[in-house]
Write an enzyme that holds these catalytic residues in place. Sequence first.
Site, PDB file in Angstrom:
ATOM      1  N   GLY A   1     -35.200  34.937  69.741  1.00 23.55           N
ATOM      2  CA  GLY A   1     -34.247  35.903  69.965  1.00 23.55           C
ATOM      3  C   GLY A   1     -33.912  36.123  71.667  1.00 23.55           C
TER       4      GLY A   1
ATOM      5  N   CYS B   1     -41.065  31.786  68.771  1.00 22.25           N
ATOM      6  CA  CYS B   1     -40.801  32.212  70.116  1.00 22.25           C
ATOM      7  C   CYS B   1     -40.759  33.822  70.089  1.00 22.25           C
ATOM      8  CB  CYS B   1     -39.206  31.666  70.366  1.00 22.25           C
ATOM      9  SG  CYS B   1     -39.072  31.650  72.135  1.00 22.25           S
ATOM     10  N   TYR B   2     -39.699  34.515  70.188  1.00 23.34           N
ATOM     11  CA  TYR B   2     -39.625  35.801  70.203  1.00 23.34           C
ATOM     12  C   TYR B   2     -40.375  36.612  69.008  1.00 23.34           C
ATOM     13  CZ  TYR B   2     -37.921  40.812  70.438  1.00 23.34           C
ATOM     14  OH  TYR B   2     -37.848  42.059  70.220  1.00 23.34           O
TER      15      TYR B   2
ATOM     16  N   HIS C   1     -40.240  25.984  69.754  1.00 27.85           N
ATOM     17  CA  HIS C   1     -39.246  26.160  68.536  1.00 27.85           C
ATOM     18  C   HIS C   1     -39.519  24.731  67.521  1.00 27.85           C
ATOM     19  CE1 HIS C   1     -36.607  29.019  69.782  1.00 27.85           C
ATOM     20  NE2 HIS C   1     -36.856  28.891  71.009  1.00 27.85           N
TER      21      HIS C   1
ATOM     22  N   GLU D   1     -38.354  23.990  64.859  1.00 33.09           N
ATOM     23  CA  GLU D   1     -37.113  23.789  63.940  1.00 33.09           C
ATOM     24  C   GLU D   1     -36.326  22.680  64.798  1.00 33.09           C
ATOM     25  OE1 GLU D   1     -38.023  26.599  65.515  1.00 33.09           O
ATOM     26  OE2 GLU D   1     -36.047  27.405  66.322  1.00 33.09           O
TER      27      GLU D   1
ATOM     28  N   ASP E   1     -15.694  21.161  50.982  1.00 33.55           N
ATOM     29  CA  ASP E   1     -16.039  22.212  50.331  1.00 33.55           C
ATOM     30  C   ASP E   1     -15.220  22.469  49.150  1.00 33.55           C
ATOM     31  OD1 ASP E   1     -17.890  22.518  52.473  1.00 33.55           O
ATOM     32  OD2 ASP E   1     -16.439  24.109  53.732  1.00 33.55           O
TER      33      ASP E   1
ATOM     34  N   LYS F   1     -23.669  23.235  54.840  1.00 29.59           N
ATOM     35  CA  LYS F   1     -22.920  22.145  54.817  1.00 29.59           C
ATOM     36  C   LYS F   1     -23.507  20.920  53.933  1.00 29.59           C
ATOM     37  CE  LYS F   1     -18.432  20.702  55.597  1.00 29.59           C
ATOM     38  NZ  LYS F   1     -17.594  21.603  55.374  1.00 29.59           N
TER      39      LYS F   1
END
Length: 513
Positions: free
Chosen positions: A55, A82-83, A172, A174, A230, A369
């Site tokens: 964040g 992180c945050y 991070h 990710e 979609d 997605k």
Amino acid sequence: MSHQTVIVLDFGGQYNQLIARRVRECGVYCEVKPYTTPLEQLKAMAPIGFIFTGGPNSVYEEKAPHVDPAIFELGVPVLGICYGCQLMAHTLGGQVTAAQEDTAREYGKTETYYDTTCKLFKGLPEQGISWMSHGDYMAKVPEGFALTAHTDACPNVAIADEKRGFYGVQYHPEVNHTQHGVDMIRNFLYEVCGATGDWTMEDYKNTAIRDIREKVGDGKVLLALSGGVDSSVAAALLAEAVGKQLTCVFVDHGLMRKNEGDEVEAAFARWDINFVRVDAETRFLLKLAGEAEPERKRKIIGEEFIRVFEEEAKKIGRVDYLVQGTIYPDVIESGAGDAAVIKSHHNVGGLPDYVDFKEIIEPLRLLFKDEVRQLGRELGLPEYLVMRQPFPGPGLAIRVIGDLTKEKLDTLRDADAIYREEIAKAGLDRSINQYFAVLTNTRSVGVMGDGRTYDYTLALRAVTTSDFMTADWARIPYDVLDRISTRIVNEVKGINRIVYDITSKPPATIEWE
Ligand code: XMP
């Protein structure tokens, strides 16, 4: 649907959806919740683990987001990123301060050393690049925590209290830049939280079909099919679930790419559903005739689309359910900022409000997605539909610059088909996020055979982007551009010059109109 659930608690970082996608890719269901969600509500979801996101704030600031400390008493493992890591340290009695210049403030790729006896790093190399983005520093880690990774500049980039299942990383995991980052997330899920990997698309499909059948009973369902990913996947799911009770209305406005209308129709031929393809080319072209102004073109198309859809809906009579292809990124509530925003996205924009129906079904609202694409494959949709790049509602009308004619549209369709074919042949169709041809309304002099030509200039557009809000122009190799150019001027009548668009967004946009 009951799956093991991980809660990604959102503190407003930029990679929050990415964290959720990584967790799902590891075969574990997760939901993103704003940090303001009451603890009771989180408890009711019976999570097997929490991931606190990054964040923009510093935990010691007065207005910084916090969590109810009781979250650490639930006996549920926590991974703070992180945050999220700093917040955990701060809440559990550690000390977080602003890093001094050149000491522990780190941004970007950083060589990192891991303690592989820690469950988070089990089975991974002891050294690797991690992606840092933090200006704060844990001056003191809380009691019970050990230091489990460091860099040359910072002694404590990862902390762990393995007894309680609390882990924190300053970098991070990710993002792709962090080597083995996904493996670290997987370790947290499987080694720490006891995940079993019960989130699969096959399972999702079966459960969704069962739920839809239960809900719909013998009611009638209406779906506006655009041919986009979609709405196509939603249609396939509903077709599988309720067959003949479903009516798909596919408004073919004549502004589709080459063979596209037939491809969409063919993809649904295997289901016994009511498929209405409205051939509306003539009425759209009549409405658009002589109109060169981009915004007017868009407006005319939007309005006409609604008119056609209304007429078809009236013919069908009362419907009980309307299906929309809303997907998860559209419903995630943001965790930080002054106002939490929930977007409601309409797959086929601007459907009339008063189509007579009882309820809306949004069967994809939990999916990202890439998961929607996976579900499409699971349902047997062809790869060209599942991997379709975004295509604007107004279609080729905004790719023929200036006023439209059927002839110009056909010319563009032929050129665009060659472009797409060559990009696919060169193996670039996955790495370029969107690519298409634009028929400019500039004509120029050329020479073909021994004669003079005065024909249109075609522009090629190709971009790489992750969010379509900003984009870079794709570096297509010259030899591929050469093949495309040669083929188009040779094979498509009316085009004698090809240019390649090398502007990013901003300052340009992806589409030309
Ligand atoms: P721009 O041109 O604004 O495009 O950079 C960003 C992305 O949005 C798509 N796009 C549309 N999609 N209806 C849509 O469904 C529209 O009217 C529309 N206009 C642009 C565009 O193709 C790109 O992916």
